[in-house]
Design a protein around this motif. Structure first.
Motif, PDB file in Angstrom:
ATOM      1  N   LYS A 128       0.814  -1.212   0.000  1.00  0.00           N
ATOM      2  CA  LYS A 128       0.000   0.000   0.000  1.00  0.00           C
ATOM      3  C   LYS A 128       0.850   1.265   0.000  1.00  0.00           C
ATOM      4  CE  LYS A 128      -4.213  -1.479   2.323  1.00  0.00           C
ATOM      5  NZ  LYS A 128      -4.965  -1.310   3.574  1.00  0.00           N
ATOM      6  N   GLY A 129       1.922   1.232   0.739  1.00  0.00           N
ATOM      7  CA  GLY A 129       2.779   2.421   0.781  1.00  0.00           C
ATOM      8  C   GLY A 129       3.346   2.614   2.164  1.00  0.00           C
ATOM      9  N   PRO A 130       4.191   3.624   2.318  1.00  0.00           N
ATOM     10  CA  PRO A 130       4.845   3.869   3.603  1.00  0.00           C
ATOM     11  C   PRO A 130       3.839   4.036   4.749  1.00  0.00           C
ATOM     12  CG  PRO A 130       5.743   5.305   1.897  1.00  0.00           C
ATOM     13  CD  PRO A 130       4.559   4.610   1.310  1.00  0.00           C
ATOM     14  N   GLY A 131       4.058   3.291   5.814  1.00  0.00           N
ATOM     15  CA  GLY A 131       3.230   3.404   7.009  1.00  0.00           C
ATOM     16  C   GLY A 131       1.893   2.698   6.925  1.00  0.00           C
ATOM     17  N   ALA A 132       1.556   2.121   5.776  1.00  0.00           N
ATOM     18  CA  ALA A 132       0.273   1.433   5.627  1.00  0.00           C
ATOM     19  C   ALA A 132       0.514  -0.073   5.583  1.00  0.00           C
ATOM     20  CB  ALA A 132      -0.429   1.878   4.348  1.00  0.00           C
ATOM     21  N   VAL A 133      -0.331  -0.812   6.278  1.00  0.00           N
ATOM     22  CA  VAL A 133      -0.225  -2.272   6.272  1.00  0.00           C
ATOM     23  C   VAL A 133      -1.167  -2.813   5.212  1.00  0.00           C
ATOM     24  CG1 VAL A 133      -0.573  -4.372   7.620  1.00  0.00           C
ATOM     25  CG2 VAL A 133       0.353  -2.322   8.719  1.00  0.00           C
ATOM     26  N   GLY A 134      -0.672  -3.726   4.418  1.00  0.00           N
ATOM     27  CA  GLY A 134      -1.520  -4.355   3.412  1.00  0.00           C
ATOM     28  C   GLY A 134      -0.968  -4.159   2.022  1.00  0.00           C
ATOM     29  N   LYS A 135      -1.805  -4.518   1.063  1.00  0.00           N
ATOM     30  CA  LYS A 135      -1.376  -4.508  -0.334  1.00  0.00           C
ATOM     31  C   LYS A 135      -2.513  -4.076  -1.240  1.00  0.00           C
ATOM     32  CE  LYS A 135      -2.551  -9.336  -1.124  1.00  0.00           C
ATOM     33  NZ  LYS A 135      -3.092  -9.514   0.202  1.00  0.00           N
ATOM     34  N   VAL A 136      -2.146  -3.903  -2.495  1.00  0.00           N
ATOM     35  CA  VAL A 136      -3.091  -3.631  -3.568  1.00  0.00           C
ATOM     36  C   VAL A 136      -2.839  -4.675  -4.651  1.00  0.00           C
ATOM     37  CG1 VAL A 136      -3.891  -1.970  -5.278  1.00  0.00           C
ATOM     38  CG2 VAL A 136      -2.940  -1.159  -3.100  1.00  0.00           C
ATOM     39  N   VAL A 137      -3.873  -5.414  -5.003  1.00  0.00           N
ATOM     40  CA  VAL A 137      -3.798  -6.319  -6.142  1.00  0.00           C
ATOM     41  C   VAL A 137      -4.477  -5.582  -7.294  1.00  0.00           C
ATOM     42  CG1 VAL A 137      -4.463  -8.548  -7.105  1.00  0.00           C
ATOM     43  CG2 VAL A 137      -3.832  -8.374  -4.680  1.00  0.00           C
ATOM     44  N   TRP A 138      -3.780  -5.480  -8.411  1.00  0.00           N
ATOM     45  CA  TRP A 138      -4.293  -4.707  -9.535  1.00  0.00           C
ATOM     46  C   TRP A 138      -4.274  -5.548 -10.816  1.00  0.00           C
ATOM     47  CZ3 TRP A 138      -0.948  -4.300 -13.569  1.00  0.00           C
ATOM     48  CH2 TRP A 138       0.404  -4.503 -13.284  1.00  0.00           C
ATOM     49  N   LEU A 139      -5.103  -5.122 -11.749  1.00  0.00           N
ATOM     50  CA  LEU A 139      -5.120  -5.729 -13.074  1.00  0.00           C
ATOM     51  C   LEU A 139      -5.515  -4.665 -14.079  1.00  0.00           C
ATOM     52  CD1 LEU A 139      -8.291  -6.436 -14.222  1.00  0.00           C
ATOM     53  CD2 LEU A 139      -8.171  -7.788 -12.130  1.00  0.00           C
ATOM     54  N   GLU A 140      -5.117  -4.883 -15.314  1.00  0.00           N
ATOM     55  CA  GLU A 140      -5.473  -3.964 -16.380  1.00  0.00           C
ATOM     56  C   GLU A 140      -6.066  -4.727 -17.552  1.00  0.00           C
ATOM     57  OE1 GLU A 140      -1.966  -1.682 -17.258  1.00  0.00           O
ATOM     58  OE2 GLU A 140      -2.329  -0.364 -15.549  1.00  0.00           O
ATOM     59  N   VAL A 141      -7.056  -4.112 -18.170  1.00  0.00           N
ATOM     60  CA  VAL A 141      -7.737  -4.690 -19.325  1.00  0.00           C
ATOM     61  C   VAL A 141      -7.877  -3.581 -20.372  1.00  0.00           C
ATOM     62  CG1 VAL A 141      -9.865  -5.753 -20.152  1.00  0.00           C
ATOM     63  CG2 VAL A 141      -9.037  -6.278 -17.863  1.00  0.00           C
ATOM     64  N   GLU A 142      -7.474  -3.897 -21.600  1.00  0.00           N
ATOM     65  CA  GLU A 142      -7.631  -2.961 -22.707  1.00  0.00           C
ATOM     66  C   GLU A 142      -9.049  -3.049 -23.254  1.00  0.00           C
ATOM     67  OE1 GLU A 142      -5.290  -0.838 -24.054  1.00  0.00           O
ATOM     68  OE2 GLU A 142      -3.856  -1.438 -22.499  1.00  0.00           O
ATOM     69  N   ARG A 143      -9.582  -1.924 -23.622  1.00  0.00           N
ATOM     70  CA  ARG A 143     -10.878  -1.919 -24.289  1.00  0.00           C
ATOM     71  C   ARG A 143     -10.649  -2.342 -25.740  1.00  0.00           C
ATOM     72  NH1 ARG A 143     -15.476   2.625 -23.998  1.00  0.00           N
ATOM     73  NH2 ARG A 143     -16.875   1.679 -25.488  1.00  0.00           N
ATOM     74  N   PRO A 144     -11.422  -3.316 -26.224  1.00  0.00           N
ATOM     75  CA  PRO A 144     -11.215  -3.734 -27.618  1.00  0.00           C
ATOM     76  C   PRO A 144     -11.637  -2.618 -28.569  1.00  0.00           C
ATOM     77  CG  PRO A 144     -13.165  -4.782 -26.752  1.00  0.00           C
ATOM     78  CD  PRO A 144     -12.536  -4.016 -25.606  1.00  0.00           C
ATOM     79  N   PRO A 145     -10.958  -2.539 -29.708  1.00  0.00           N
ATOM     80  CA  PRO A 145     -11.412  -1.544 -30.682  1.00  0.00           C
ATOM     81  C   PRO A 145     -12.804  -1.927 -31.145  1.00  0.00           C
ATOM     82  CG  PRO A 145      -9.730  -2.965 -31.649  1.00  0.00           C
ATOM     83  CD  PRO A 145      -9.868  -3.355 -30.205  1.00  0.00           C
ATOM     84  N   GLY A 146     -13.712  -0.991 -31.148  1.00  0.00           N
ATOM     85  CA  GLY A 146     -15.095  -1.281 -31.528  1.00  0.00           C
ATOM     86  C   GLY A 146     -15.506  -0.467 -32.722  1.00  0.00           C
ATOM     87  N   ARG A 147     -16.566  -0.913 -33.290  1.00  0.00           N
ATOM     88  CA  ARG A 147     -17.109  -0.136 -34.405  1.00  0.00           C
ATOM     89  C   ARG A 147     -17.874   1.049 -33.831  1.00  0.00           C
ATOM     90  NH1 ARG A 147     -22.372  -1.151 -34.244  1.00  0.00           N
ATOM     91  NH2 ARG A 147     -23.090  -3.145 -33.503  1.00  0.00           N
ATOM     92  N   LYS A 148     -18.061   2.065 -34.646  1.00  0.00           N
ATOM     93  CA  LYS A 148     -18.881   3.191 -34.209  1.00  0.00           C
ATOM     94  C   LYS A 148     -20.327   2.720 -34.132  1.00  0.00           C
ATOM     95  CE  LYS A 148     -15.934   6.818 -36.057  1.00  0.00           C
ATOM     96  NZ  LYS A 148     -14.760   6.062 -35.947  1.00  0.00           N
TER      97      LYS A 148
END
Length: 153
Positions: A128-148
């Motif tokens: 989490k950062g200095p002085g904080a106990v714990g963590k952050v689990v993160w993920l990223e997903v790209e938006r697929p190119p779509g039609r208009k």
């Protein structure tokens, strides 16, 4: 920074959480509302629809893991911008996710990180950062190119 998807650039949504009861469905609903606001729902192609389902499954996995292994999530943060969605789940455990020895997909449990590997563009965890106990689990997903929206099917 320009945004490759719907909605204004670099939007952030936060959901503060307590306990584990009903938290997975709350997080999925919160994420679905944000995706609708950001133009991911309704999807404009089959691929985009599959990506929305992937995002909701990924949210379920990381929140469930926080419930099972970290005493429950404290906060869900969604960051949307530049055609990408970043999901962050904060918890109080200092233990980071570890990939288990591969096992049969037919056996129950232990597949959450495999799902992240398969469906997320990238994922990881950090303190989490200095002085904080714990963590952050993160993920990223790209938006697929779509039609208009006005293009024919």
């Amino acid at each position: 920074m320009p945004d490759g998807g719907g909605g204004p650039p670099n939007q952030i949504r936060r959901l503060v959480l307590h306990g584990t009861r009903g938290v997975v469905s709350r997080c999925r609903d919160f994420t679905a509302r944000a995706l609708a606001d950001w133009g991911w729902i309704p999807p404009d192609s089959e691929e985009a629809g599959e990506r929305v389902e992937d995002v909701l499954l990924l949210v379920s996995e990381v929140v469930t893991n926080a419930c099972l292994h970290a005493g429950g999530p404290e906060e869900l943060v969604l960051r949307h911008g530049e055609g990408r969605l970043r999901v962050e789940v904060y918890d109080a455990s200092p233990e980071h996710p570890r990939v288990r020895v591969p096992r049969s997909p037919a056996l129950p449990g232990g597949h959450g990180l495999m799902v992240l590997d398969l469906l997320a563009g990238d994922w990881g965890s950090r303190d989490k950062g200095p002085g904080a106990v714990g963590k952050v689990v993160w993920l990223e997903v790209e938006r697929p190119p779509g039609r208009k929206r006005d293009e024919p099917d």
